[in-house]
Design an enzyme around this catalytic site. Structure first.
Site, mmCIF file in Angstrom:
data_model
loop_
_atom_site.group_PDB
_atom_site.id
_atom_site.type_symbol
_atom_site.label_atom_id
_atom_site.label_comp_id
_atom_site.label_asym_id
_atom_site.label_seq_id
_atom_site.Cartn_x
_atom_site.Cartn_y
_atom_site.Cartn_z
ATOM 1 N N LYS A 81 0.823 -1.218 0.000
ATOM 2 C CA LYS A 81 0.000 0.000 0.000
ATOM 3 C C LYS A 81 0.857 1.268 0.000
ATOM 4 C CE LYS A 81 -4.386 -1.618 1.675
ATOM 5 N NZ LYS A 81 -4.218 -3.080 1.857
ATOM 6 N N GLU A 85 -10.828 6.504 2.742
ATOM 7 C CA GLU A 85 -11.709 5.625 3.491
ATOM 8 C C GLU A 85 -10.942 4.343 3.742
ATOM 9 O OE1 GLU A 85 -11.668 5.382 0.240
ATOM 10 O OE2 GLU A 85 -11.572 3.197 0.132
ATOM 11 N N SER A 133 2.232 -9.637 -0.460
ATOM 12 C CA SER A 133 1.780 -8.241 -0.458
ATOM 13 C C SER A 133 2.019 -7.541 0.866
ATOM 14 C CB SER A 133 0.305 -8.172 -0.841
ATOM 15 O OG SER A 133 -0.468 -9.031 -0.019
HETATM 16 C C1 PLP Z 1 -4.977 -4.146 1.324
HETATM 17 C C2 PLP Z 1 -4.209 -5.381 1.152
HETATM 18 C C3 PLP Z 1 -4.464 -6.284 0.103
HETATM 19 C C4 PLP Z 1 -5.610 -6.144 -0.859
HETATM 20 O O1 PLP Z 1 -5.543 -5.076 -1.719
HETATM 21 P P1 PLP Z 1 -5.214 -5.175 -3.280
HETATM 22 O O2 PLP Z 1 -5.589 -3.841 -3.779
HETATM 23 O O3 PLP Z 1 -6.032 -6.283 -3.851
HETATM 24 O O4 PLP Z 1 -3.769 -5.456 -3.401
HETATM 25 C C5 PLP Z 1 -3.635 -7.381 -0.044
HETATM 26 N N1 PLP Z 1 -2.622 -7.609 0.815
HETATM 27 C C6 PLP Z 1 -2.353 -6.784 1.855
HETATM 28 C C7 PLP Z 1 -1.226 -7.102 2.760
HETATM 29 C C8 PLP Z 1 -3.135 -5.645 2.054
HETATM 30 O O5 PLP Z 1 -2.863 -4.844 3.091
#
Ligand code: PLP
Length: 410
Positions: free
Chosen positions: A86, A108, A376
């Site tokens: 993010k 949000e 992620s």
């Molecule tokens: C917010 C989040 C996601 C999901 O968001 P995408 O926009 O689909 O990438 C995935 N993994 C983590 C660790 C997140 O914080």
């Protein structure tokens, strides 16, 4: 406006008239930087000094040995500042806000991760920051609310409707309409009205660019497949962007929740439960009933628990440019525990969806094949959920004793 930002039949910008000027301004500033190598250099330099980029590509030797098939690599977005991909998006948008001369950002948030990332960016750039959050989410996500407030953001608890993410989105739009001259709305994923899907993908494409260079440097060849979890779709689009013109299979893994037949999941592209609709300013697959009422979604990971999905991924789904699968809560918890014990790495519950599904397929590939899993984010934030899922008695005892201590001193 309505003819721009389409991916097949998906996307677009369905906006109240009054926001047209603001969106035109945002699109103009984005168009002015998106092909500008100087901007990309500025962005990369910010991300290297503030957010540990380039993030490593880690060879998972123990997992590879265990599954005895493809070589498994992990792209380490968990090592970003604030613990997830993010940061790529919010810092990029922060640079644009500075260029537009605005001084205030709003966002949000459901789970609170995007709120924390936005509050961090606002502190760094010296912007005022307001975060909208449904009252139910404020109560569930106290640790993230705590950090947003400590970082200097105002957190507004939205008491309308069902008091969750979609109500927070409505409230944030209301604020934007009133304050658009001074304020930018930092959207958190590759969804929403044009230019957000394209813009968020642009910032997240740093993941795929790096991963492609790294695997070519380490292995001298491309991966057979890459895996990413799909909430709104930003980390998936980020990784996929690096391989769009390559013979690489792109696999997106959605939240299977309690199973695709249970009705308790958040799988838009890998189930038959979603259909095309227009909501929240854009057109895509939504989990909705035949009257267009949004359905309740469920996932063990708050970040994947979302009714819509990136219009770019909807188009890639229809064109079979990517494959979409799902992983259940149970599979995800197992994959998380296994990854921790085999590699000493703690993926976020969201990311563990990509791991869970990749583990199902790794053994069917040959030893000459390579796969990349996008991690992620990091899992520390999930300690409450994971400790419950593991049913850890010592953790329960700790929480009870903490509560008693507060009660005694109250
Ligand atoms: C917010 C989040 C996601 C999901 O968001 P995408 O926009 O689909 O990438 C995935 N993994 C983590 C660790 C997140 O914080």
């Amino acid at each position: 406006m309505k003819d721009r930002g389409y991916y097949g039949q998906y996307g677009g910008a369905f906006l109240p008239e009054i926001l047209t000027t603001t969106f035109d301004e945002l699109e103009a500033i984005f168009n002015s930087i998106k092909n500008d190598p100087c901007f990309w250099k500025e962005y990369k330099s910010l991300m290297s000094s503030y957010s540990c980029r380039p993030t490593p590509l880690t060879f998972a030797e123990n997992l590879t040995d265990h599954f005895n098939g493809a070589k498994i690599y992990i792209k380490r977005e968990d090592l970003n500042h604030t613990g997830a991909h993010k940061a790529n998006n919010v810092m990029g948008q922060g640079l644009l806000v500075k260029k537009m001369g605005k001084k205030r950002v709003i966002a949000e948030t459901g789970a609170g991760q995007h709120g924390v990332a936005t509050a961090t960016m606002a502190a760094k750039f010296g912007f005022d920051c307001t975060i909208y959050m449904g009252e139910v989410d404020v109560l569930r996500q106290r640790p993230n609310v705590f950090w947003m407030e400590q970082l200097g953001a105002e957190v507004i608890s939205v008491k309308d409707g069902t008091r969750i993410l979609k109500d927070a989105i409505n409230e944030a739009f209301r604020d934007w309409v009133e304050n658009m001259d001074t304020t930018h709305y930092v959207l958190g994923t590759a969804c929403g009205p044009h230019p957000f899907p394209e813009m968020v993908t642009f910032f997240q494409s740093i993941i795929g660019q790096e991963a492609r260079n790294q695997i070519l440097e380490i292995e001298g060849k491309l991966p057979a497949r890459v895996y990413a979890c799909v909430g709104g779709g930003s980390n998936a689009m980020g990784l996929f962007s690096g391989f769009l013109n390559d013979p690489v299979e792109l696999v997106g893994v959605e939240a299977g929740g309690k199973g695709l037949n249970s009705g308790k999941h958040a799988s838009r592209l890998s189930s038959k439960d979603a259909s095309c609709g227009i909501a929240q300013g854009y057109k895509t697959y939504f989990l909705q009933d035949s009257d267009g009422q949004m359905k309740e979604t469920h996932s063990i990971s708050a970040g994947l628990d979302y009714v819509g999905v990136s219009p770019i991924l909807s188009k890639m789904h229809d064109m079979k440019e990517a494959r979409f699968e799902s992983a259940t809560d149970d599979d995800v918890v197992k994959a998380l525990r296994f990854t921790m014990q085999k590699e000493g790495i703690i993926p976020a519950l969201e990311s563990a969806h990509a791991f869970a599904f990749a583990f199902k397929e790794a053994g069917n590939l040959s030893k000459d094949d390579i796969i990349i899993i996008n991690q992620s984010g990091r899992g520390d934030k999930d300690i409450f959920t994971v400790a419950d899922a593991f049913d850890d008695p010592k953790w329960k005892q700790f929480i009870i004793e903490k509560a008693l201590e507060y009660k005694k001193n109250a």
